[in-house]
Design an enzyme around this catalytic site. Structure first.
Site, mmCIF file in Angstrom:
data_model
loop_
_atom_site.group_PDB
_atom_site.id
_atom_site.type_symbol
_atom_site.label_atom_id
_atom_site.label_comp_id
_atom_site.label_asym_id
_atom_site.label_seq_id
_atom_site.Cartn_x
_atom_site.Cartn_y
_atom_site.Cartn_z
ATOM 1 N N ASP A 13 0.102 17.429 4.888
ATOM 2 C CA ASP A 13 0.251 18.490 3.900
ATOM 3 C C ASP A 13 1.710 18.523 3.443
ATOM 4 O O ASP A 13 2.598 17.950 4.088
ATOM 5 C CB ASP A 13 -0.151 19.819 4.541
ATOM 6 C CG ASP A 13 0.025 21.006 3.611
ATOM 7 O OD1 ASP A 13 -0.406 20.913 2.444
ATOM 8 O OD2 ASP A 13 0.603 22.008 4.048
ATOM 9 N N ASP A 15 3.725 21.674 1.278
ATOM 10 C CA ASP A 15 4.416 22.963 1.420
ATOM 11 C C ASP A 15 4.175 23.582 2.791
ATOM 12 O O ASP A 15 3.032 23.775 3.214
ATOM 13 C CB ASP A 15 3.958 23.948 0.344
ATOM 14 C CG ASP A 15 4.442 23.560 -1.040
ATOM 15 O OD1 ASP A 15 5.132 22.535 -1.160
ATOM 16 O OD2 ASP A 15 4.132 24.280 -2.006
ATOM 17 N N ASP A 214 -0.307 23.151 8.024
ATOM 18 C CA ASP A 214 0.121 24.469 8.500
ATOM 19 C C ASP A 214 -0.762 25.621 8.040
ATOM 20 O O ASP A 214 -0.582 26.750 8.496
ATOM 21 C CB ASP A 214 1.548 24.749 8.024
ATOM 22 C CG ASP A 214 1.603 25.063 6.534
ATOM 23 O OD1 ASP A 214 2.088 26.149 6.159
ATOM 24 O OD2 ASP A 214 1.143 24.225 5.729
#
EC number: 3.1.3.70
Length: 271
Positions: A13, A15, A214
């Site tokens: 991922d 951001d 996240d």
């Protein structure tokens, strides 16, 4: 756990994981990116971002030419050397961006749901929301198979909204800061499995996979990985997997690219 010499794919991922959520800095992860590049281990970016945004970031990170997963799996950008694969350079899954916009506009008009999409505003507004430059913010509006929005209504109305979307073959997915509407058949997990199968077909051997994320929208991706790093994030819901065997899953103490580095350090030094 595994070595840098064995066939390996790293799915990450952006951001809040490889990039800092506020500054978009990735320098704490830079040494590992260089090491993986030198070992010819692909780092495959996976995000809710558009392919235009991700191609820009991919170049900055030194990952150009590799495949990537955009718009939460609704778009797969193929590797440069995969020109013989049907759909090159991009595979689009399911309902188009324009069709989703039509659905959302009808729902907003008829059922009075309150939300603001990236299509409702200009790049200056998106730059203010995200902290991006206006030129980078403009890339966020180049969706091909999803819509990004800010929900401005109640939780009760959200449940009704999700039910209506599901009836229409769409899903509502929460990202680190925004919500995303895309085809119900699309997902980071399906896109990752397609890329893994393609590498296996080309090499004759299934690569080991490591995923890092996240947010809740990273869970499907991490579920299909051999090993997973859950980077400490800002989302209050966090990431929860069905199989959280400590031998397979590592939860970091640090956030963003420092957590990304921590996860790589853990799995490459664990054995």
């Amino acid at each position: 756990m595994f070595s840098i010499q064995q066939p390996l794919l790293v799915f990450s991922d952006l951001d809040g994981t490889l990039l800092d959520s506020h500054s978009y800095d990735w320098q704490p992860a830079a040494p590992w990116l260089s090491r993986l590049h030198e070992a010819n281990i692909p780092v495959i970016l996976c995000s809710s971002k558009t392919s235009a945004e991700m191609l820009y970031l991919q170049k900055m990170l030194g990952l150009q030419g590799l495949p990537l997963i955009a718009e939460n799996g609704a778009v797969i950008q193929l590797a440069e050397q995969w020109q013989d694969i049907d759909g090159f350079p991009r595979i689009i899954s399911g309902i188009s961006h324009g069709e989703i916009c039509q659905v959302l506009n009808k729902l907003r008009e008829k059922e009075h749901f309150k939300f603001t999409t990236f299509d409702d505003v200009d790049d200056a507004t998106i730059a203010e929301w995200t902290g991006l430059s206006r030129s980078q913010a403009a890339l966020t509006q180049l969706h091909e198979a999803s819509v990004t929005l800010i929900w401005r209504d109640s939780d009760e109305h959200m449940a009704q909204f999700i039910a209506r979307l599901n009836e229409l073959g769409l899903q509502f997915m929460q990202g680190a800061r925004f919500w995303h509407v895309l085809d119900a058949s699309a997902g980071k997990d399906q896109a990752a499995n397609w890329i893994i199968a393609t590498y296996q077909q080309l090499s004759g051997r299934r690569p080991t996979t490591l995923g890092l994320g996240d947010g809740p929208n990273d869970a499907p991706l991490l579920e299909v990985m051999d090993y997973a790093v859950i980077v400490k994030g800002l989302n209050r819901e966090g990431v929860h997997l069905h199989d959280e065997d400590p031998a397979r899953v590592w939860r970091t103490q640090r956030e963003g690219p420092e957590g990304w580095r921590e996860g790589l350090d853990h799995f490459f030094s664990a054995r």
